[in-house]
Design an enzyme around this catalytic site. Structure first.
Site, PDB file in Angstrom:
ATOM      1  N   TYR A  33      -0.924 -17.086   4.766  1.00  0.00           N
ATOM      2  CA  TYR A  33      -1.108 -18.444   4.265  1.00  0.00           C
ATOM      3  C   TYR A  33      -2.276 -18.501   3.306  1.00  0.00           C
ATOM      4  O   TYR A  33      -3.057 -17.566   3.189  1.00  0.00           O
ATOM      5  CB  TYR A  33      -1.302 -19.426   5.413  1.00  0.00           C
ATOM      6  CG  TYR A  33      -2.661 -19.395   6.091  1.00  0.00           C
ATOM      7  CD1 TYR A  33      -3.012 -18.343   6.932  1.00  0.00           C
ATOM      8  CD2 TYR A  33      -3.593 -20.410   5.893  1.00  0.00           C
ATOM      9  CE1 TYR A  33      -4.251 -18.313   7.558  1.00  0.00           C
ATOM     10  CE2 TYR A  33      -4.823 -20.391   6.519  1.00  0.00           C
ATOM     11  CZ  TYR A  33      -5.159 -19.348   7.346  1.00  0.00           C
ATOM     12  OH  TYR A  33      -6.392 -19.316   7.966  1.00  0.00           O
ATOM     13  N   LYS A 149      -4.940 -12.661   5.129  1.00  0.00           N
ATOM     14  CA  LYS A 149      -4.944 -14.058   5.579  1.00  0.00           C
ATOM     15  C   LYS A 149      -3.660 -14.341   6.350  1.00  0.00           C
ATOM     16  O   LYS A 149      -2.752 -15.044   5.889  1.00  0.00           O
ATOM     17  CB  LYS A 149      -5.137 -15.019   4.396  1.00  0.00           C
ATOM     18  CG  LYS A 149      -5.699 -16.370   4.843  1.00  0.00           C
ATOM     19  CD  LYS A 149      -6.317 -17.122   3.700  1.00  0.00           C
ATOM     20  CE  LYS A 149      -6.678 -18.556   4.072  1.00  0.00           C
ATOM     21  NZ  LYS A 149      -7.612 -18.704   5.173  1.00  0.00           N
ATOM     22  N   GLU A 182     -17.936 -13.355  10.869  1.00  0.00           N
ATOM     23  CA  GLU A 182     -17.755 -14.603  10.106  1.00  0.00           C
ATOM     24  C   GLU A 182     -17.470 -15.712  11.108  1.00  0.00           C
ATOM     25  O   GLU A 182     -17.506 -15.487  12.325  1.00  0.00           O
ATOM     26  CB  GLU A 182     -16.610 -14.464   9.101  1.00  0.00           C
ATOM     27  CG  GLU A 182     -15.273 -14.172   9.763  1.00  0.00           C
ATOM     28  CD  GLU A 182     -14.135 -13.923   8.789  1.00  0.00           C
ATOM     29  OE1 GLU A 182     -14.137 -14.495   7.689  1.00  0.00           O
ATOM     30  OE2 GLU A 182     -13.212 -13.164   9.155  1.00  0.00           O
ATOM     31  N   LEU A 207     -12.457 -12.100   6.280  1.00  0.00           N
ATOM     32  CA  LEU A 207     -11.587 -12.597   5.217  1.00  0.00           C
ATOM     33  C   LEU A 207     -12.396 -12.638   3.913  1.00  0.00           C
ATOM     34  O   LEU A 207     -13.541 -13.104   3.917  1.00  0.00           O
ATOM     35  CB  LEU A 207     -11.107 -14.015   5.556  1.00  0.00           C
ATOM     36  CG  LEU A 207     -10.111 -14.550   4.524  1.00  0.00           C
ATOM     37  CD1 LEU A 207      -8.721 -13.981   4.808  1.00  0.00           C
ATOM     38  CD2 LEU A 207     -10.065 -16.055   4.523  1.00  0.00           C
TER      39      LEU A 207
HETATM   40  N1  PDD Z   1     -10.003 -20.892   6.418  1.00  0.00           N
HETATM   41  N2  PDD Z   1     -12.922 -16.824   7.123  1.00  0.00           N
HETATM   42  C1  PDD Z   1     -11.845 -17.242   7.797  1.00  0.00           C
HETATM   43  C2  PDD Z   1     -11.480 -16.559   9.079  1.00  0.00           C
HETATM   44  C3  PDD Z   1     -11.087 -18.328   7.304  1.00  0.00           C
HETATM   45  O1  PDD Z   1     -10.005 -18.750   7.994  1.00  0.00           O
HETATM   46  C4  PDD Z   1     -11.477 -18.966   6.105  1.00  0.00           C
HETATM   47  C5  PDD Z   1     -10.693 -20.105   5.520  1.00  0.00           C
HETATM   48  C6  PDD Z   1     -12.616 -18.493   5.431  1.00  0.00           C
HETATM   49  C7  PDD Z   1     -13.086 -19.091   4.139  1.00  0.00           C
HETATM   50  O2  PDD Z   1     -12.193 -18.750   3.094  1.00  0.00           O
HETATM   51  P1  PDD Z   1     -12.055 -19.672   1.797  1.00  0.00           P
HETATM   52  O3  PDD Z   1     -13.423 -19.776   1.200  1.00  0.00           O
HETATM   53  O4  PDD Z   1     -11.129 -18.913   0.927  1.00  0.00           O
HETATM   54  O5  PDD Z   1     -11.532 -20.990   2.247  1.00  0.00           O
HETATM   55  C8  PDD Z   1     -13.304 -17.415   5.967  1.00  0.00           C
HETATM   56  C9  PDD Z   1      -9.100 -21.893   5.949  1.00  0.00           C
HETATM   57  C10 PDD Z   1      -9.765 -23.000   5.223  1.00  0.00           C
HETATM   58  C11 PDD Z   1      -8.224 -22.352   7.108  1.00  0.00           C
HETATM   59  O6  PDD Z   1      -7.827 -21.495   7.880  1.00  0.00           O
HETATM   60  O7  PDD Z   1      -7.924 -23.534   7.226  1.00  0.00           O
END
Ligand code: PDD
Length: 287
Positions: A33, A149, A182, A207
């Site tokens: 996703y 992801k 993270e 991620l």
């Molecule tokens: N989550 N780490 C993890 C495990 C994440 O699920 C996310 C993002 C991030 C930050 O990634 P980005 O800057 O590309 O949003 C880091 C999204 C927002 C979610 O699962 O809803």
């Protein structure tokens, strides 16, 4: 305005939209996703999100569900038809529909694509940013390919739920050596006593956050020193500042790690400088 979802080539009323019961995403979490922020009706950092989508799909040997140009159009149409000004668009690709069996379907089936959008309350986010949030640390129980992801988020949601039950906003996940990987849905950052921004380097452990990437570019422009290295829970507790990043809220200051108040308990100055430096306007519409 009623919500609209894009499902495998059709724009459907959200409440009535559905997928097949043998979608491999539903049965095996066999899919990936993306979440992309929307501000002023524009997709933020779209190119970086689509680049990461292509990579996630490649790593799992799932085909792109449609040509990139068409996908960009559909994303815009979902944002538009839902009347989203500030919010997020959610995109999910699964390996497709097949009789339940662990190996990939042979011959391959068409990947399934679902796109939805929702609005976010920016005032509420701004309020949380002004106050800062608490995080709690806990063991990272996820699989070994967190750079993909994947829609398989069981360990993430359990961690988030534990955090919420502990009265915290986010869970910081900790590896076997005591280093923070993270957050459950965010990247983790601290600022040390010398004012250096520290975040874990990219690897299969985390991620590759799009916001992380844009913030690293912004820090370089601003002349803010960043060191990409793992940091321990103890370092985090004694940090001058801390924050988390994700495309929805960009930067959220962290003012408490477990029971330890960070700095003076208010959002830090470097954190807020970075937040200001993240100029989403320059990141939109790169085509
Ligand atoms: N989550 N780490 C993890 C495990 C994440 O699920 C996310 C993002 C991030 C930050 O990634 P980005 O800057 O590309 O949003 C880091 C999204 C927002 C979610 O699962 O809803």
């Amino acid at each position: 305005m009623s919500r609209i979802a894009y499902v495998n080539g059709r724009y459907l009323r959200h409440a009535e939209a559905g997928v097949h019961i043998e979608d491999r995403g539903y049965q095996f979490s066999d899919g990936v996703y993306e979440v992309c922020g929307v501000r002023g009706g524009q997709l933020m950092d779209e190119d970086y999100h689509l680049e990461r989508l292509e990579r996630s799909l490649r790593e799992l040997r799932i085909a792109m569900p449609m040509a990139m140009r068409a996908l960009r159009l559909v994303l815009r149409e979902v944002v538009r038809s839902n009347g989203i000004s500030d919010g997020m668009v959610y995109l999910q690709v699964t390996r497709g529909v097949a009789k339940r069996d662990h190996p990939f379907p042979n011959p391959a089936v068409r990947p399934a694509l679902v796109i939805t959008a929702k609005g976010l309350n920016l005032a509420k986010i701004a309020q949380a940013v002004a106050q800062g949030v608490a995080v709690v640390t806990m063991p990272d129980q996820r699989w070994a390919r967190r750079d993909i992801k994947s829609i398989s988020l069981l360990a993430n949601i359990l961690a988030k739920q534990s955090a919420r039950e502990a009265g915290a906003y986010e869970a910081w996940l900790v590896d076997q050596d005591g280093f923070v990987t993270e957050g459950s849905s965010t990247n983790a950052w601290i600022v040390d006593t010398e004012g250096r921004v520290i975040t874990r380097p990219l690897s299969a452990d985390i991620l590759p956050g799009v916001t992380r990437r844009v913030l690293l570019e912004a820090a370089a422009r601003e002349g803010i020193e960043v060191v990409e290295r793992p940091f321990t829970v103890d370092e985090a507790r004694h940090a001058r500042e801390a924050f988390i990043s994700a495309c929805t809220a960009i930067i959220m200051p962290v003012v408490k790690v477990d029971s330890q108040v960070i700095g003076n308990g208010a959002p830090g100055s470097i954190t807020m400088r970075l937040r200001a430096a993240y100029d989403y306007a320059t990141q939109t519409g790169r085509e």
